[in-house]
Design a protein around this motif. Structure first.
Motif, mmCIF file in Angstrom:
data_model
loop_
_atom_site.group_PDB
_atom_site.id
_atom_site.type_symbol
_atom_site.label_atom_id
_atom_site.label_comp_id
_atom_site.label_asym_id
_atom_site.label_seq_id
_atom_site.Cartn_x
_atom_site.Cartn_y
_atom_site.Cartn_z
ATOM 1 N N ILE A 98 -68.408 -43.030 -20.056
ATOM 2 C CA ILE A 98 -68.749 -42.222 -18.894
ATOM 3 C C ILE A 98 -69.849 -41.253 -19.279
ATOM 4 C CG2 ILE A 98 -66.507 -42.357 -17.733
ATOM 5 C CD1 ILE A 98 -65.899 -39.566 -18.994
ATOM 6 N N ASP A 143 -71.376 -37.152 -18.386
ATOM 7 C CA ASP A 143 -70.809 -35.889 -17.925
ATOM 8 C C ASP A 143 -71.466 -35.405 -16.636
ATOM 9 O OD1 ASP A 143 -73.185 -34.748 -18.783
ATOM 10 O OD2 ASP A 143 -72.330 -33.875 -20.595
ATOM 11 N N ASN A 177 -70.437 -41.045 -10.387
ATOM 12 C CA ASN A 177 -68.998 -41.162 -10.636
ATOM 13 C C ASN A 177 -68.678 -42.621 -10.948
ATOM 14 O OD1 ASN A 177 -69.868 -41.281 -7.877
ATOM 15 N ND2 ASN A 177 -67.760 -41.493 -7.224
ATOM 16 N N ASN A 208 -67.984 -36.438 -9.897
ATOM 17 C CA ASN A 208 -68.239 -36.128 -11.302
ATOM 18 C C ASN A 208 -68.736 -34.692 -11.385
ATOM 19 O OD1 ASN A 208 -68.992 -35.939 -13.967
ATOM 20 N ND2 ASN A 208 -70.149 -37.834 -14.011
ATOM 21 N N TRP A 210 -67.378 -34.615 -15.959
ATOM 22 C CA TRP A 210 -66.565 -35.555 -16.720
ATOM 23 C C TRP A 210 -66.914 -35.417 -18.199
ATOM 24 C CZ3 TRP A 210 -66.647 -40.922 -13.767
ATOM 25 C CH2 TRP A 210 -66.095 -40.753 -12.478
ATOM 26 N N GLU A 211 -65.909 -35.197 -19.019
ATOM 27 C CA GLU A 211 -66.170 -34.917 -20.430
ATOM 28 C C GLU A 211 -65.474 -35.843 -21.409
ATOM 29 O OE1 GLU A 211 -68.288 -33.206 -21.853
ATOM 30 O OE2 GLU A 211 -68.964 -31.609 -20.524
ATOM 31 N N ILE A 252 -59.709 -40.109 -16.834
ATOM 32 C CA ILE A 252 -61.024 -39.462 -16.897
ATOM 33 C C ILE A 252 -60.812 -37.953 -16.821
ATOM 34 C CG2 ILE A 252 -63.288 -39.213 -15.822
ATOM 35 C CD1 ILE A 252 -62.836 -41.965 -14.533
ATOM 36 N N ASP A 265 -62.033 -34.573 -15.975
ATOM 37 C CA ASP A 265 -63.041 -33.775 -15.263
ATOM 38 C C ASP A 265 -62.698 -32.305 -15.490
ATOM 39 O OD1 ASP A 265 -64.951 -32.737 -13.637
ATOM 40 O OD2 ASP A 265 -64.242 -33.644 -11.775
ATOM 41 N N TYR A 302 -58.442 -37.827 -13.650
ATOM 42 C CA TYR A 302 -58.278 -38.982 -12.771
ATOM 43 C C TYR A 302 -57.629 -40.126 -13.540
ATOM 44 C CZ TYR A 302 -61.440 -36.378 -9.751
ATOM 45 O OH TYR A 302 -62.011 -35.398 -8.974
#
Length: 492
Positions: free
Chosen positions: A253, A255, A260, A283, A286-287, A298, A300, A314
């Protein structure tokens, strides 16, 4: 007795008088030149590189005007070179090429070619050319048996005085096993076969002196061990921030303020194979990614200024991530129990870029810029609205940016860095209940200039993939996003 002594003295004298004088140098015909080969210069290697070549080369000299050719058997490994050839004045080309280029070999196959002109009675000639294979050297300061390539095929390195060498024409990633001088089984190193490399190992060492080599402490654990780049990532991964894997398939992903989307990457080339839209999730920041056997999570929860009150995770079933182009996510909302101040500031304890799943719970590890420790929180992995539980504060002495766990053994890895961009991983043998504790080992994996390492995940073999963001400093450095690998087999 005196006569015998005189006789013994006379005999050697008479014998020496009978020696034939050395043959004079051959007469050089008028209009010709005696060519003495002095050196071999390969454009793709440093002049100081000491190579092992085939036992002999059959050099062909061609007069560029008359087209006449002459050959010279040249012994490239003998130094100083002694071969000479006499040629009429004029312009010449010379050439030699090895008959084959093996995937692995003890000698360096070459293509030698060049031109020169003869005008004087004696001439020195430096041969020019290129090496047709890359060289890998392993230089330990301790005594070990020869290292071995174990994948994609098996091959043992050749000993050369105090180091080991191998030439290769392979374009595949090589996994190398090196005997560990301490109490661990072995070291696992990776090398891009398409690039030459000299790997230096030092033992025993006690300090984190990072110079690109591998420094082992007294029991053979690496204090420094550079990660090996696999590939530059696509621009769509400029802010890669988390990795996950399922069945050897790699996912990533980006950040905050990026799409998203979850991206599937080729684990060897970093190529984006597909992307999955998380339709009902923004998003914000997101880290990190975490995973269970059934779900991908995920995080966030990036919170640089400490102002966020919408922290979320998520949850998406793996089967949907693996097989669909669009997915719906379930939401886990949470807050920190000890945060009461949400005013914007940099030095706070509520920014998080790393988490993992273990025994039904999510474990979060904060990035504390001022103290460089990490607060370890837990919360349920089911959808809902929760207050996290503070479990412990870990003295990691770095800014934590990624986390992963071996789902079988419970071994934990935290990824992070110290400014100015010194990359580290920390290793725990497992959790005691829900605690990691202070008993961990740390490896420095990089030094400035390096990418900002953010994603980490164990692969099925027990090594780790690491992703790093693009880093750009105007007129100083420009680093593209990158996927790397680090060998932990044999030590963890």
């Amino acid at each position: 007795m005196k006569y015998r002594i005189i006789l013994f003295l006379i005999i050697p004298f008479l014998w020496s008088c009978g020696d034939e004088p050395p043959a004079p140098d051959p007469v050089i015909p008028p209009g010709s030149s005696e060519v003495q080969i002095q050196a071999i210069q390969l454009s793709n290697y440093s002049e100081s590189t000491d190579h092992q070549f085939e036992p002999e080369w059959n050099l062909i000299f061609k007069n560029m005007e008359t087209k006449e050719t002459q050959s010279l058997v040249f012994l490239p490994n003998r130094f100083p070179h002694q071969e000479k050839i006499t040629l009429p004045f004029g312009k010449y080309s010379y050439a030699f090429e090895s008959a084959e280029t093996p995937e692995f070999s003890e000698f360096l196959p070459v293509r030698i070619q060049g031109e020169f002109e003869l005008k004087t009675e004696k001439s020195d000639l430096n041969l020019s050319g290129i090496g047709l294979s890359e060289i890998i050297q392993i230089n330990p300061n301790f005594s070990i048996s020869a290292p071995q390539i174990v994948s994609p095929s098996e091959k043992t390195f050749y000993p050369v005085q105090e180091f080991f060498r191998l030439y290769t024409s392979s374009d595949q990633l090589l996994k190398i096993r090196v005997e560990n001088p301490g109490s661990f089984d072995f070291l696992t190193l990776f090398q891009n076969a398409s690039n030459s490399s000299s790997i230096r190992l030092y033992w025993p060492e006690s300090e984190y002196i990072y110079d690109g080599g591998i420094r082992l402490n007294g029991d053979g654990f690496p204090l420094t061990m550079p990660s090996t780049p696999l590939a530059e990532l696509d621009e769509s991964q400029n802010e890669t921030s988390g990795l996950a894997q399922f069945g050897g398939r790699l996912f990533a992903i980006n950040d905050g303020d990026n799409p998203n989307r979850i991206y599937e990457l080729d684990p060897e080339t970093g190529e984006v194979l597909r992307s999955v839209l998380v339709e009902n999730a923004n998003n914000r920041d997101w880290e990190s990614l975490a995973q269970s056997e059934t779900h991908l999570f995920i995080g966030d929860f990036g919170n640089n200024q400490g102002t966020r009150q919408d922290l979320a995770i998520y949850r998406i079933p793996w089967q949907e991530v693996l097989n669909q182009e669009t997915v719906q996510a379930e939401k886990i909302s949470f807050r920190y129990p000890n945060q009461i101040d949400f005013s914007p500031r940099e030095n706070h304890r509520f920014d998080c870029e790393a988490f993992l799943f273990w025994k039904g719970k999510l474990h979060l590890f904060t990035k504390n810029r001022k103290s460089e420790d990490s607060d370890h929180y837990t919360l349920p992995s089911e959808p809902g609205n929760y207050t996290t539980e503070l479990i412990e504060t870990i003295p990691v002495n770095k800014l934590v940016t990624g986390a992963c766990i071996d789902p079988t053994s419970g071994k934990v890895i935290l990824l992070g860095y110290k400014l100015p961009l010194q990359g580290f991983i920390s290793l725990w043998e497992g959790m005691e209940g829900e605690l990691l504790g202070e008993n961990f080992r740390r490896i420095q994996i990089g030094e400035f200039p390096m990418g900002l390492t953010e994603g980490v995940i164990l692969n099925p073999e027990g090594n780790v993939w690491i992703s790093s963001e693009r880093v750009g400093i105007t007129n100083v450095v420009e680093l593209k996003p990158q996927l790397s690998i680090l060998g932990l087999e044999g030590i963890f």
